[in-house]
Motif scaffolding. Structure first.
Motif, PDB file in Angstrom:
ATOM      1  N   ILE A 177       0.818  -1.207   0.000  1.00  0.00           N
ATOM      2  CA  ILE A 177       0.000   0.000   0.000  1.00  0.00           C
ATOM      3  C   ILE A 177       0.854   1.259   0.000  1.00  0.00           C
ATOM      4  O   ILE A 177       0.656   2.162  -0.833  1.00  0.00           O
ATOM      5  CB  ILE A 177      -0.959  -0.020   1.203  1.00  0.00           C
ATOM      6  N   ILE A 178       1.809   1.368   0.918  1.00  0.00           N
ATOM      7  CA  ILE A 178       2.602   2.593   1.017  1.00  0.00           C
ATOM      8  C   ILE A 178       3.375   2.879  -0.268  1.00  0.00           C
ATOM      9  O   ILE A 178       3.357   4.018  -0.761  1.00  0.00           O
ATOM     10  CB  ILE A 178       3.532   2.528   2.245  1.00  0.00           C
ATOM     11  N   PRO A 179       4.099   1.906  -0.862  1.00  0.00           N
ATOM     12  CA  PRO A 179       4.811   2.235  -2.113  1.00  0.00           C
ATOM     13  C   PRO A 179       3.896   2.679  -3.240  1.00  0.00           C
ATOM     14  O   PRO A 179       4.280   3.498  -4.077  1.00  0.00           O
ATOM     15  CB  PRO A 179       5.524   0.918  -2.463  1.00  0.00           C
ATOM     16  N   ARG A 180       2.663   2.119  -3.298  1.00  0.00           N
ATOM     17  CA  ARG A 180       1.759   2.471  -4.393  1.00  0.00           C
ATOM     18  C   ARG A 180       1.024   3.788  -4.141  1.00  0.00           C
ATOM     19  O   ARG A 180       0.448   4.355  -5.066  1.00  0.00           O
ATOM     20  CB  ARG A 180       0.724   1.350  -4.608  1.00  0.00           C
ATOM     21  N   LEU A 181       1.025   4.265  -2.904  1.00  0.00           N
ATOM     22  CA  LEU A 181       0.322   5.511  -2.575  1.00  0.00           C
ATOM     23  C   LEU A 181       1.290   6.607  -2.161  1.00  0.00           C
ATOM     24  O   LEU A 181       0.930   7.498  -1.385  1.00  0.00           O
ATOM     25  CB  LEU A 181      -0.697   5.268  -1.455  1.00  0.00           C
ATOM     26  N   THR A 182       2.500   6.571  -2.686  1.00  0.00           N
ATOM     27  CA  THR A 182       3.512   7.545  -2.269  1.00  0.00           C
ATOM     28  C   THR A 182       3.076   8.971  -2.565  1.00  0.00           C
ATOM     29  O   THR A 182       3.203   9.860  -1.715  1.00  0.00           O
ATOM     30  CB  THR A 182       4.855   7.246  -2.972  1.00  0.00           C
ATOM     31  N   ARG A 183       2.550   9.216  -3.747  1.00  0.00           N
ATOM     32  CA  ARG A 183       2.137  10.582  -4.101  1.00  0.00           C
ATOM     33  C   ARG A 183       0.943  11.038  -3.267  1.00  0.00           C
ATOM     34  O   ARG A 183       0.870  12.207  -2.885  1.00  0.00           O
ATOM     35  CB  ARG A 183       1.810  10.655  -5.595  1.00  0.00           C
ATOM     36  N   THR A 184       0.036  10.137  -2.984  1.00  0.00           N
ATOM     37  CA  THR A 184      -1.081  10.506  -2.109  1.00  0.00           C
ATOM     38  C   THR A 184      -0.587  10.849  -0.716  1.00  0.00           C
ATOM     39  O   THR A 184      -1.042  11.832  -0.101  1.00  0.00           O
ATOM     40  CB  THR A 184      -2.095   9.344  -2.038  1.00  0.00           C
ATOM     41  N   ILE A 185       0.357  10.074  -0.200  1.00  0.00           N
ATOM     42  CA  ILE A 185       0.916  10.343   1.124  1.00  0.00           C
ATOM     43  C   ILE A 185       1.644  11.684   1.134  1.00  0.00           C
ATOM     44  O   ILE A 185       1.547  12.458   2.097  1.00  0.00           O
ATOM     45  CB  ILE A 185       1.845   9.199   1.553  1.00  0.00           C
ATOM     46  N   GLN A 186       2.367  11.991   0.062  1.00  0.00           N
ATOM     47  CA  GLN A 186       3.040  13.279  -0.036  1.00  0.00           C
ATOM     48  C   GLN A 186       2.023  14.418   0.047  1.00  0.00           C
ATOM     49  O   GLN A 186       2.225  15.396   0.781  1.00  0.00           O
ATOM     50  CB  GLN A 186       3.807  13.372  -1.356  1.00  0.00           C
ATOM     51  N   PHE A 187       0.943  14.288  -0.698  1.00  0.00           N
ATOM     52  CA  PHE A 187      -0.087  15.339  -0.696  1.00  0.00           C
ATOM     53  C   PHE A 187      -0.695  15.498   0.690  1.00  0.00           C
ATOM     54  O   PHE A 187      -0.867  16.630   1.177  1.00  0.00           O
ATOM     55  CB  PHE A 187      -1.163  14.987  -1.718  1.00  0.00           C
ATOM     56  N   VAL A 188      -1.005  14.391   1.349  1.00  0.00           N
ATOM     57  CA  VAL A 188      -1.615  14.467   2.677  1.00  0.00           C
ATOM     58  C   VAL A 188      -0.632  15.056   3.687  1.00  0.00           C
ATOM     59  O   VAL A 188      -1.015  15.845   4.559  1.00  0.00           O
ATOM     60  CB  VAL A 188      -2.104  13.083   3.127  1.00  0.00           C
ATOM     61  N   PHE A 189       0.641  14.688   3.593  1.00  0.00           N
ATOM     62  CA  PHE A 189       1.639  15.249   4.494  1.00  0.00           C
ATOM     63  C   PHE A 189       1.681  16.768   4.372  1.00  0.00           C
ATOM     64  O   PHE A 189       1.653  17.493   5.380  1.00  0.00           O
ATOM     65  CB  PHE A 189       3.026  14.660   4.186  1.00  0.00           C
ATOM     66  N   VAL A 190       1.777  17.264   3.151  1.00  0.00           N
ATOM     67  CA  VAL A 190       1.915  18.706   2.949  1.00  0.00           C
ATOM     68  C   VAL A 190       0.653  19.443   3.376  1.00  0.00           C
ATOM     69  O   VAL A 190       0.722  20.463   4.082  1.00  0.00           O
ATOM     70  CB  VAL A 190       2.254  19.000   1.475  1.00  0.00           C
ATOM     71  N   THR A 191      -0.521  18.954   2.970  1.00  0.00           N
ATOM     72  CA  THR A 191      -1.755  19.641   3.334  1.00  0.00           C
ATOM     73  C   THR A 191      -2.026  19.574   4.835  1.00  0.00           C
ATOM     74  O   THR A 191      -2.534  20.538   5.418  1.00  0.00           O
ATOM     75  CB  THR A 191      -2.940  19.043   2.570  1.00  0.00           C
ATOM     76  N   THR A 192      -1.682  18.458   5.469  1.00  0.00           N
ATOM     77  CA  THR A 192      -1.867  18.360   6.919  1.00  0.00           C
ATOM     78  C   THR A 192      -0.936  19.317   7.640  1.00  0.00           C
ATOM     79  O   THR A 192      -1.331  19.966   8.624  1.00  0.00           O
ATOM     80  CB  THR A 192      -1.611  16.924   7.391  1.00  0.00           C
TER      81      THR A 192
END
Length: 322
Positions: free
Chosen positions: A234-249
């Protein structure tokens, strides 16, 4: 028997090889790419021009004005250039240093604030019983006003409130959640995470919609545990989503906690819950020092920029390593 459809050089040379007659692939002319008309080439720039102009007029230009204003004075020195005097005063102010220390605390707590909606989105995606209800329940706090959330938790976290009453029944001494300088900031951050993680949950669910379910099925067939599925699939396939959530959070934690701070603690106790945005409001709205507030805003912008770039860089490296 003569070859009727052979190349002329082949027919002339008898049993010659056809690969000697044809030019090598490198010498063959590839068809030129068809270029669009000038209108088609300019179309993308025309489409983004209104948004670019709005950002330039309403974001970048005021930002540059604010940075320039931070080098001017307040009060009797209003409008005169003072160099870096405002920044010296900022970093000499104990309240602003406390606010910067709380920014460091927020950065340390940021992975927790991202992991909570990420795990809940994972459970919902895996269709735990009641997942449709959980999706609505988890998102509901995101539509509440920070003032309403702060008022609710002021009642819950009061020294004689229901939370301390429940702790007393369990044999735990009551905690002054909003009156203890060592606890108050953690309490406010916890309330903010509870009130805002619903939006990050929706973003994670959108990211899960792009995940290939065959990968999860293969991991289950191989007997992978839930933690291994999360870490290796999950984490490797959602790297860009995690990046977006990190920055917006991170942006939300640094710029959207004013309502909670104002209602729950007003920066107290002893200034322990000050954040740069609250400090900016105090200097601008109560102390009438707009130049000093502009300097604090510039420092906050630089912090957000640096932390955001570092987070994206680290996540990109982690994605490449995986």
């Amino acid at each position: 028997m003569p070859l009727r459809n052979a190349h002329p050089s082949v027919r002339a040379g008898g049993a010659g090889r056809t690969d000697e007659a044809l030019p090598p692939p490198a010498e063959r002319r590839s068809p030129r790419p068809v270029r669009g008309s000038r209108t088609e080439r300019l179309a993308p720039y025309v489409l983004i021009a209104p948004t670019a102009l709005i950002i330039l007029a309403l974001r970048l230009y005021p930002l540059l004005l604010g940075v320039n204003f931070s080098f001017t004075g307040d009060g009797e020195r209003n409008g005169t250039a003072v160099g870096v005097d405002n920044y010296r005063e900022l970093f000499g102010d104990p309240l602003f240093r406390t606010a910067l220390g709380n920014v460091g605390l927020l950065v340390l707590l940021l992975p927790v604030a991202v992991a909570i909606p990420g795990l809940l989105a994972t459970f919902i995606y895996l269709r735990v019983p009641g997942h449709r209800l959980y999706r609505s329940v988890y998102f509901f706090p995101a539509v509440l006003s920070p003032v309403i959330v702060g008022a609710i938790f002021n009642l819950l976290l009061a020294f004689d409130g229901p939370l301390n009453a429940a702790l007393s029944r369990a044999g735990v001494s009551p905690v002054d959640w909003l009156g203890d300088p060592d606890v108050a900031m953690f309490a406010v951050v916890g309330v903010h995470v509870w009130a805002t993680f619903g939006m990050a949950l929706v973003v994670f669910l959108a990211g899960f919609a792009t995940l290939d379910s065959a990968l999860l099925d293969a991991a289950r067939v191989d007997g992978a545990s839930l933690l291994r599925v999360i870490w290796h699939v999950i984490i490797p396939r959602l790297t860009r989503t995690i990046q977006f959530v990190f920055v917006t959070t991170m942006i939300g934690m640094l710029t959207s906690m004013f309502g909670l701070l104002y209602v729950m603690t007003s920066g107290g106790p002893e200034g322990s819950t000050y954040l740069p945005e609250y400090y900016i409001w105090i200097q601008q709205g109560q102390m009438n020092r707009p130049a000093l507030a502009s300097a604090a805003s510039t420092v906050l912008f630089v912090i957000m920029l640096v932390v955001g770039l570092l987070q994206i860089t680290l996540l990109q490296r982690a994605g490449r390593d995986d």
